[in-house]
Design a protein around this motif. Structure first.
Motif, PDB file in Angstrom:
ATOM      1  N   ASP A 204     119.075 -39.749   8.423  1.00  0.00           N
ATOM      2  CA  ASP A 204     120.619 -40.068   7.709  1.00  0.00           C
ATOM      3  C   ASP A 204     121.653 -39.940   8.686  1.00  0.00           C
ATOM      4  OD1 ASP A 204     120.478 -39.275   4.329  1.00  0.00           O
ATOM      5  OD2 ASP A 204     118.897 -38.220   4.906  1.00  0.00           O
ATOM      6  N   GLY A 205     122.131 -40.807   8.478  1.00  0.00           N
ATOM      7  CA  GLY A 205     123.561 -40.658   9.192  1.00  0.00           C
ATOM      8  C   GLY A 205     123.585 -42.114  10.226  1.00  0.00           C
ATOM      9  N   GLY A 206     123.851 -42.351  10.589  1.00  0.00           N
ATOM     10  CA  GLY A 206     124.572 -43.704  11.397  1.00  0.00           C
ATOM     11  C   GLY A 206     124.898 -44.487  10.148  1.00  0.00           C
ATOM     12  N   GLY A 207     124.857 -44.622   9.505  1.00  0.00           N
ATOM     13  CA  GLY A 207     125.053 -46.349   8.309  1.00  0.00           C
ATOM     14  C   GLY A 207     123.738 -46.210   7.378  1.00  0.00           C
ATOM     15  N   LEU A 208     122.924 -44.893   7.505  1.00  0.00           N
ATOM     16  CA  LEU A 208     121.985 -44.732   6.941  1.00  0.00           C
ATOM     17  C   LEU A 208     121.902 -43.598   5.893  1.00  0.00           C
ATOM     18  CD1 LEU A 208     119.387 -45.444   9.277  1.00  0.00           C
ATOM     19  CD2 LEU A 208     119.518 -46.455   7.684  1.00  0.00           C
ATOM     20  N   ALA A 209     121.452 -43.832   4.855  1.00  0.00           N
ATOM     21  CA  ALA A 209     121.526 -42.350   3.648  1.00  0.00           C
ATOM     22  C   ALA A 209     120.550 -42.386   3.120  1.00  0.00           C
ATOM     23  CB  ALA A 209     123.096 -42.460   2.566  1.00  0.00           C
ATOM     24  N   GLY A 210     119.342 -41.746   3.269  1.00  0.00           N
ATOM     25  CA  GLY A 210     118.216 -40.842   2.125  1.00  0.00           C
ATOM     26  C   GLY A 210     117.594 -42.105   2.593  1.00  0.00           C
ATOM     27  N   TYR A 211     117.544 -42.962   3.282  1.00  0.00           N
ATOM     28  CA  TYR A 211     116.402 -44.156   3.600  1.00  0.00           C
ATOM     29  C   TYR A 211     114.958 -43.988   4.456  1.00  0.00           C
ATOM     30  CZ  TYR A 211     115.766 -49.306   5.780  1.00  0.00           C
ATOM     31  OH  TYR A 211     115.110 -50.207   5.644  1.00  0.00           O
ATOM     32  N   LEU A 212     114.212 -44.121   3.054  1.00  0.00           N
ATOM     33  CA  LEU A 212     112.562 -43.733   3.471  1.00  0.00           C
ATOM     34  C   LEU A 212     111.653 -44.893   4.697  1.00  0.00           C
ATOM     35  CD1 LEU A 212     111.736 -43.823   0.061  1.00  0.00           C
ATOM     36  CD2 LEU A 212     112.268 -41.597   1.172  1.00  0.00           C
ATOM     37  N   LEU A 213     110.962 -43.530   5.639  1.00  0.00           N
ATOM     38  CA  LEU A 213     109.726 -44.662   6.302  1.00  0.00           C
ATOM     39  C   LEU A 213     109.386 -43.941   7.281  1.00  0.00           C
ATOM     40  CD1 LEU A 213     110.595 -46.556   8.726  1.00  0.00           C
ATOM     41  CD2 LEU A 213     111.293 -44.590   9.647  1.00  0.00           C
TER      42      LEU A 213
END
Length: 218
Positions: A204-213
């Motif tokens: 989350d953050g920097g243009g990423l939101a809830g991005y699964l990794l």
């Protein structure tokens, strides 16, 4: 008549008298939890007291029946507080049981036993190199763990490039919380350790939101 009743009452009080001196140890048991290979859980207090006896003194000595338990002081005069600490270095993960014995020396003959239980979890460390990729995002970390604190460096692409890594790992909950700071901003990685070689988390953050990794130890 009243005088006779008063005499009887006084005699009864004298018969009851002061309760005899006896040893009281609290709490009645101790429980510790920690990590194998760690510094060990904090010490816990054991209160040793003398009840009754008209204010008489009670001297005691304490000992443990297992080598992984330490108590200080090992002797004193009640009332007193002794500190009990497990000696974790060299112990494997598992559940350990032991007992503390507090015994009076003056007057002799009184004794109390305090059972002790300690559970040690496996000391998993995040130290090493980790990589994860869920196109178009790729993350590589080289981190070191000291106790629960994590620090290191990494690369987050696209957009971020090099990042500085700080955060915490709580082995008992298997939870991971990392902060990835780069020139373009800050990204948080929060997740859990699935096994010793796999972290499943969310960016989350920097243009990423809830991005699964999902990241794997290399």
């Amino acid at each position: 008549m009243r005088r006779a009743a008063a005499v009887l009452l006084l005699a009864a009080c004298r018969n009851f008298g002061e309760p005899p001196l006896h040893l009281v140890v609290s709490p009645p048991s101790l429980t510790f939890t920690g990590l194998a290979g760690g510094v060990g859980p904090p010490a816990q207090a054991l209160t040793v007291d003398a009840i009754g006896g008209g204010g008489g003194q009670l001297t005691w000595a304490a000992s443990a029946d297992v080598p992984w338990l330490a108590i200080a002081p090992t002797s004193a005069t009640a009332p007193a507080v002794a500190w009990v600490k497990p000696l974790v270095p060299g112990l494997a993960p598992g559940v350990y049981t032991g007992s503390l014995t507090v015994e009076t020396t003056v007057p002799p003959g009184m004794q109390a036993s305090v059972p002790v239980t300690m559970a040690l979890a496996s000391a998993v460390s995040l130290t090493g190199r980790w990589t994860g990729r869920t196109p178009p995002v790729a993350l590589t970390l080289t981190i070191a763990q000291t106790d629960s604190t994590v620090a290191g460096t990494g690369t987050l692409t696209p957009s971020f490039g090099s990042v500085r890594v700080t955060g915490v790992f709580r082995p008992q909950q298997d939870s991971v919380a990392l902060r990835l700071a780069g020139e373009s901003g800050v990204v948080a990685l929060r997740g859990s350790l699935v096994d010793e070689n796999t972290i499943r988390g969310v960016l989350d953050g920097g243009g990423l939101a809830g991005y699964l990794l999902t990241m794997f130890r290399q």
